[in-house]
Every structure is written in C-alpha cells, then in structure tokens.
Design an enzyme around this catalytic site. Structure first.
Site, PDB file in Angstrom:
ATOM      1  N   ASP A 145       0.847  -1.192   0.000  1.00 46.00           N
ATOM      2  CA  ASP A 145       0.000   0.000   0.000  1.00 46.00           C
ATOM      3  C   ASP A 145       0.881   1.240   0.000  1.00 46.00           C
ATOM      4  O   ASP A 145       2.062   1.185   0.385  1.00 46.00           O
ATOM      5  CB  ASP A 145      -0.943   0.002   1.201  1.00 46.00           C
ATOM      6  N   GLU A 177      -0.132  -0.482   5.791  1.00 46.99           N
ATOM      7  CA  GLU A 177       0.876   0.102   6.689  1.00 46.99           C
ATOM      8  C   GLU A 177       0.757   1.604   6.765  1.00 46.99           C
ATOM      9  O   GLU A 177       0.875   2.204   7.838  1.00 46.99           O
ATOM     10  CB  GLU A 177       2.277  -0.309   6.232  1.00 46.99           C
ATOM     11  N   GLU A 178       0.525   2.246   5.620  1.00 51.88           N
ATOM     12  CA  GLU A 178       0.514   3.706   5.593  1.00 51.88           C
ATOM     13  C   GLU A 178      -0.684   4.295   6.341  1.00 51.88           C
ATOM     14  O   GLU A 178      -0.641   5.457   6.764  1.00 51.88           O
ATOM     15  CB  GLU A 178       0.509   4.216   4.146  1.00 51.88           C
TER      16      GLU A 178
END
Length: 451
Positions: free
Chosen positions: A92, A156-157
C-alpha cells in the site's frame, strides 16, 4: 561493486526489476477506500501473490485482516534444519497528494536523471522487488539457504493495525529466527545503513464546537465564540516558541547517541526555503529520532475561495504525534488527549477520537544477524562500513513482532533515503540502491545461514 556471482546475477535482473516495479506502481493501492477503489489494492495484492507463486512459494495466501485490507503471505522452504527468516514489505502507498504537482504521473514509473519516479517506488513497493531480487540471485547461485517467509502488508501507511491484530490472532504464522523489515532506508545514497530505532505514533481527530450554527461575523463577531479560532489556539499550544513539541507531561529532552545529522545537510534534504529556520532545540538527530514531534496533518474549515463572512460554529483537525523510543504510545495518546482538552479556550466543547497508534521500537544491534548484515553490506558497498541510524517514522508491526517473538532478531533496511522524498510529491527510488541492497540482502541470507 566488486565482482561477485550474486552481484552479477542481480545486475542482470535489473531490467526485469524495472518492468515489475512499473507494473506494481501502476496500482493506485492507497488503503483509504473512501478515496481510492478497493480493487486497486486487491490488484496489487494479487500481483504480489502471483510473484511469490512464480518463485516457488508455498501456502501463498491473501490474508483478510481486521481493518478490511489484505496482506500477502508465502513460505519458501529451505534445507532441512535451516533457520527461518521473515522478509517484510508493504504494497500500500500514501495518496499522491496533488497529482498536478508531479513532474510525471505518480502511478507511472518514469526514469529521470538516473532515478525511477512513482508513488511507492521507494516506500515500499520497491521493497517487495528488493526481496524478489535477493531470492532470485540466491536461487541462481546455489539456492536459498534458509526457510523464507514473506509478508506484504496492505495498510501500513494508514496505521490501522490490521496486520498487527492478525499476527496476534495467528502467532505461529510469522514466527522466525530473524526478521528483515524492508521499509527503512540508508542515511543517504551509497551509505549502507540499518535503522536501529523507530518512533511510534498516535493520531487523533480533534473536534471543537462553540455554536449551534454559523453566525454573521458583522452581527455577532467579537462576542460569539469562534470554533476555528479556538481550534487554532489549542493547536498552537502544542508547540513552544522555538517550535519544540510541548505536550503536557510528555518528556521531550532525550538525546541521540549515534550517527550525526548536520543541520545544513538536513536543510538540503528537507528542502527548507532560504531564510526559514529549523524548529526545535538540540541536534537534528535529537529532534527527529529521539524526541516527540507533533504535526497538524489537516484542518476542516471553509476554503478561502467561496468563504462567507461567518463566525464558525465547528472546526476539526487531524493531529499526529510521533512517540520517541522509551515512551509508551498509549500513555502518549492519553497525555495528548488531556492536553488538547485542557488547552481548549473559552469553554468550547472538544472531542478527540483516536485514529491510529503504533509503539516505538529499538533493535538489539549486538545480535549475530547484525554482524551478518554488516559483512554483507561491506561487499555490496565496497569501502563503506555499515552505519546505525534512527528513523523518525513508525512501523507499528515491529513492536508486535518483537512482542510475539522475543528471541527473533529484527533488522530494518530499505530504499527510503532522503532523495527518495517518500510521502511527498515526486517520490523516487535509486535503481543503484535497489541493486546494492538486493545484493546485501542476498549475501546476508547466505552469511546468516552459515552462523
């Protein structure tokens, strides 16, 4: 780079790496499905899964994590009795921000001045390609000497913690002797670096309300409490005059003992405008690696174009706090919430909502895996000694893995050096760094297997 069979193999694979990174960057895989289609993230996840299957991985699966995204898992068996290494990256990416501000389209990998530009090229789709290159080089030179698990995260972001919670519910899945997190970066291009600490983070939405509805500023302004002004006041209370972060009760005087980050170099890396001062006190390394840092990420208020002469009844902001090693992110969240409530003026109503949280991380740099990596980097970067640096960003999964597998060694490497401009316009990756770090990872796996 000195002649080495692994290095020669990686060099021969770089055209393939560019093609694959082009394909992966093309997916608009931002895990914010209010802004970007979920199908884009699903497409990227399937791309990674197909790549793992092509390399002979077993048990390849798209893991449905509790935050509504998918992480990709695969297992590549090594020799009987071999150690197990987990390789991490995430597919991502951050939103492209203002696409018109990019010199080339953000989701089209474009070569310019010796770098490859595109959202996620360094952070962290390039990390996926790095792992693939390292494994291919080993397969071409005697085989992969360890059991390998790969996990590619899908959110994750966003900091929504899907993979952390999934790992906690399935503790055997990611168990390994050593974990290589491919989501950090060299201190600068050509200087091999492992990241030994990460700041944690917490993120809050802050809502301030003062009136039942907006009022005419001429008729009521001057006595009617302005929610936007109240929000500005409370946000300003989070910084001292020099710009240092000031959250009541949160320690902010720690020092960094390690690699020095010169102020002029930081100004250049950060592209600070001439005449604009840096904020905070202490060394640059103190400020970005060892101390808390608050950032106002966004404010909901009327835009200038189309604004009316009104006293605002409500306003809200998104506030991020980076939490230094040694502090607890949950406690920092409570302190930040209490600070915002205590500093909201005029009796305005204030509400806070936590959006994401991750703990800070400190690695054990005395472990055998670090020796194996230092030897590998000495070959991949001739004449350079491996350095240890902090990183101001957060990778919440690190602490989850450290808690689940306390005996595992955790190393952080990657492609996000300063010139990469991750999270910003015109993100890019250095193909030379991708090549050298892929060599370093492959040699690390050989070295580590022999320990």
């Amino acid at each position: 780079m000195s002649s080495n069979p692994v290095a020669e193999t990686v060099a021969s694979l770089m055209p393939t790496a560019r093609t694959e990174l082009t394909e992966l960057v093309a997916f608009r895989s931002v895990a914010d499905f209010d802004q970007f289609p979920k199908s884009e993230s699903e497409g990227a996840a399937n791309w990674v899964a197909d790549a793992l299957r092509t390399e002979g991985f077993q048990d390849v699966a798209l893991l449905d994590t509790p935050d509504g995204t998918q992480s990709v898992y695969g297992f590549l068996p090594g020799p009987e009795g071999a150690k197990t290494v987990l390789l991490y990256a995430h597919y991502d990416v951050q939103p492209p921000l203002d696409e018109a501000g990019w010199t080339s389209p953000p989701f089209e990998l474009t070569e310019r001045d010796g770098r490859w530009y595109g959202r996620g090229a360094a952070d962290c789709k390039g990390g996926v390609i790095m792992h693939l290159l390292a494994l291919r080089a080993l397969k071409a030179n005697g085989g992969v000497p360890v059991h390998v698990k790969v996990i590619a995260e899908g959110s994750e972001e966003q900091g929504t913690g899907g993979l952390e919670r999934y790992a906690e519910e399935h503790p055997e899945l990611l168990k390994a002797d050593t974990i290589v997190i491919g989501d950090a970066g060299n201190f600068r291009v050509g200087l091999p670096t492992v990241t030994s600490t990460l700041r944690g983070m917490t993120m809050l939405r802050v809502q301030v309300d003062t009136l039942e509805g907006n009022l005419h500023s001429g008729q009521f302004g001057g006595a009617a409490p302005d929610a936007l002004a109240a929000l500005i006041r409370v946000l300003d209370s989070l910084r001292a005059k020099d710009g240092s972060t000031t959250v009541d009760g949160l320690a902010a005087q720690a020092s960094w003992d390690g690699l020095t980050y010169e102020e002029e170099q930081f100004r250049e890396d950060a592209k600070v405008l001439d005449g604009v001062e840096l904020i905070g006190s202490g060394s640059v390394a103190d400020r970005i690696w060892a101390r808390p840092a608050v950032t106002v990420l966004g404010i909901d208020c009327p835009p200038v174009v189309g604004a009316t002469p009104s006293v605002q009844a409500g306003a809200r902001a998104l506030v991020s706090l980076r939490v230094p090693p040694g502090a607890d992110a949950a406690e920092a969240t409570k302190l930040l919430q209490a600070h915002l409530e205590a500093h909201t003026p005029w009796g305005a109503r204030v509400r806070t909502e936590q959006i994401g949280q991750g703990q800070p991380f400190s690695a054990d740099t005395t472990s055998p895996a670090y020796t194996a990596m230092a030897d590998a980097m000495a070959v991949a970067y001739p004449g350079q000694e491996m350095q240890y640096a902090g990183q101001g960003g957060s990778i919440p999964l690190c602490n989850t893995l450290a808690a689940l597998y306390p005996q595992a060694e955790i190393l952080l490497i990657g492609l996000s050096e300063p010139e990469a401009q991750i999270h910003a316009l015109n993100e890019s990756v250095s193909p030379e760094e991708l090549e050298r770090l892929s060599v370093a990872e492959a040699l690390f796996l050989q070295n580590y297997a022999g320990n």
